[in-house]
Write an enzyme that holds these catalytic residues in place. Structure first.
Site, PDB file in Angstrom:
ATOM      1  N   HIS A 119      -9.855   6.032   4.696  1.00  0.00           N
ATOM      2  CA  HIS A 119     -10.584   6.124   3.423  1.00  0.00           C
ATOM      3  C   HIS A 119     -12.072   5.811   3.568  1.00  0.00           C
ATOM      4  O   HIS A 119     -12.832   5.962   2.608  1.00  0.00           O
ATOM      5  CB  HIS A 119      -9.984   5.177   2.381  1.00  0.00           C
ATOM      6  CG  HIS A 119      -8.589   5.521   1.973  1.00  0.00           C
ATOM      7  ND1 HIS A 119      -8.227   6.783   1.559  1.00  0.00           N
ATOM      8  CD2 HIS A 119      -7.460   4.774   1.930  1.00  0.00           C
ATOM      9  CE1 HIS A 119      -6.942   6.802   1.269  1.00  0.00           C
ATOM     10  NE2 HIS A 119      -6.449   5.596   1.488  1.00  0.00           N
ATOM     11  N   ASP A 175      -0.311   9.943   6.230  1.00  0.00           N
ATOM     12  CA  ASP A 175      -0.271   8.817   5.305  1.00  0.00           C
ATOM     13  C   ASP A 175       0.036   9.333   3.899  1.00  0.00           C
ATOM     14  O   ASP A 175      -0.247  10.489   3.565  1.00  0.00           O
ATOM     15  CB  ASP A 175      -1.627   8.113   5.327  1.00  0.00           C
ATOM     16  CG  ASP A 175      -1.649   6.813   4.564  1.00  0.00           C
ATOM     17  OD1 ASP A 175      -1.455   5.757   5.192  1.00  0.00           O
ATOM     18  OD2 ASP A 175      -1.854   6.845   3.332  1.00  0.00           O
ATOM     19  N   HIS A 219      -1.464   8.665   1.267  1.00  0.00           N
ATOM     20  CA  HIS A 219      -2.724   8.876   0.555  1.00  0.00           C
ATOM     21  C   HIS A 219      -3.618   9.839   1.339  1.00  0.00           C
ATOM     22  O   HIS A 219      -3.636   9.813   2.562  1.00  0.00           O
ATOM     23  CB  HIS A 219      -3.470   7.548   0.368  1.00  0.00           C
ATOM     24  CG  HIS A 219      -2.659   6.504  -0.324  1.00  0.00           C
ATOM     25  ND1 HIS A 219      -1.825   5.650   0.360  1.00  0.00           N
ATOM     26  CD2 HIS A 219      -2.557   6.173  -1.638  1.00  0.00           C
ATOM     27  CE1 HIS A 219      -1.236   4.834  -0.507  1.00  0.00           C
ATOM     28  NE2 HIS A 219      -1.664   5.132  -1.709  1.00  0.00           N
ATOM     29  N   ASP A 254       3.505   4.478   4.533  1.00  0.00           N
ATOM     30  CA  ASP A 254       3.653   4.239   3.101  1.00  0.00           C
ATOM     31  C   ASP A 254       4.331   5.404   2.390  1.00  0.00           C
ATOM     32  O   ASP A 254       4.425   5.422   1.161  1.00  0.00           O
ATOM     33  CB  ASP A 254       2.297   3.922   2.454  1.00  0.00           C
ATOM     34  CG  ASP A 254       1.179   4.823   2.925  1.00  0.00           C
ATOM     35  OD1 ASP A 254       1.440   5.763   3.696  1.00  0.00           O
ATOM     36  OD2 ASP A 254       0.028   4.586   2.520  1.00  0.00           O
TER      37      ASP A 254
END
Length: 299
Positions: free
Chosen positions: A110, A151, A153, A240
């Site tokens: 990120h 991931d 995200h 995740d």
């Protein structure tokens, strides 16, 4: 890993941002009544572009959200995590290993060139990829690599760093950002810009998607990577996606990570695994082990 030096970080992140990360906690703690960690209360917006001078304003300028507090050890930890990713990458580029795994904490995907966010400060996979490209060219190999982000995200920082480049093909399978972090990037229509047009592939999926849906999207992404024919594959490896992860978006169970590992190794590329998400749940270790069982099944 051995220290890989500030030049590796400077190839991806701006000088102003690196200076901020290194000095932020010390300057913040010098404020009267300062908290133990740097947490901004105001953030820069798309309606203004003036970089402030003081640490309170700079925190909001360089930190996208409140999920990336800067503590006393944050800078050192982030640098060590990037060193792990670069060292793993160099082992593979040099032919000393066919694959390597960098257990990075804090994660990195990120983090943009000048902004932290979502638990990420330095973008480890981007730093490793940028370090690899001239090394591949010096060996006479095609100076192009691919990054597959699995991931839950979207890797918005990685996308932003390479969005206008054609020597890094970025593929991300993730939860629909219309209602899931990072919200403002990760949509299917984002395909790159300039020389990078067509070298960015987002495969957002509805929240709650099954393992079959997720793995089908992985197959789509790997097919696109195969057509690109990179010299090296990087995997932003998140767990995740597990059904009981605190930040989960999908319904993967532990055996599904073995299937994921099998798919990735079947791509037949020298591979660098860089750890991203995967949070505080009792199955995290089992999920990593299951992935590596699939990834290393032919050993």
């Amino acid at each position: 890993p051995p220290p890989c030096g500030p030049a590796t970080r400077a190839a991806v992140h701006t000088p102003e941002y690196l200076d901020f990360l290194e000095r932020a906690h010390h300057e913040w703690r010098a404020l009267p009544g300062a908290s133990d960690e740097v947490i901004p209360h105001a953030h820069g917006s798309r309606h203004g572009d003036a970089r402030p001078l003081g640490i309170v304003g700079l925190a909001g300028w360089h930190m996208a959200d409140t999920s990336c507090p800067i503590g006393a050890g944050t800078w050192d930890a982030a640098c060590a995590a990037s060193d792990a990713a670069v060292h793993a990458s160099r082992l593979v580029v040099a032919g000393e290993a066919r694959e390597a795994y960098a257990l990075c904490r804090p994660p990195g995907h990120h983090a943009a060139s000048d902004m932290a966010g979502g638990f990420c400060y330095l973008n480890h996979v981007a730093i490793a990829a940028a370090d690899a490209l001239p090394r591949l060219a010096a060996q006479g190999r095609p100076a192009r690599v691919a990054i597959l982000d699995v991931d839950a995200h979207h890797g918005n920082g990685t996308q932003a760093i390479f969005y206008a480049r054609d020597d890094v093909y970025f593929v991300s399978v993730h939860g629909d950002p219309g209602s899931f972090y990072p919200f403002f990037a990760g949509y299917a229509e984002e395909r790159g810009a300039g020389r990078g047009a067509g070298y960015n592939l987002n495969l957002p999926l509805p929240l709650g998607s099954s393992a079959e849906t997720f793995l089908g999207a992985i197959d789509t992404g790997l097919a696109a990577i195969a057509r690109y024919a990179p010299s090296l594959l990087y995997v932003s490896l998140g767990f995740d996606t597990y059904r009981d992860d605190p930040l989960q978006a999908f319904e993967l169970d532990t055996p599904d990570f073995t299937r994921l590992g099998t798919r990735i190794v079947a791509a037949g590329l020298p591979t660098v695994l860089v750890q991203e998400g995967g949070y505080d749940c009792e199955a995290l270790t089992r999920n990593l082990g299951a992935f590596l069982d699939g990834f290393l099944a032919d050993r």
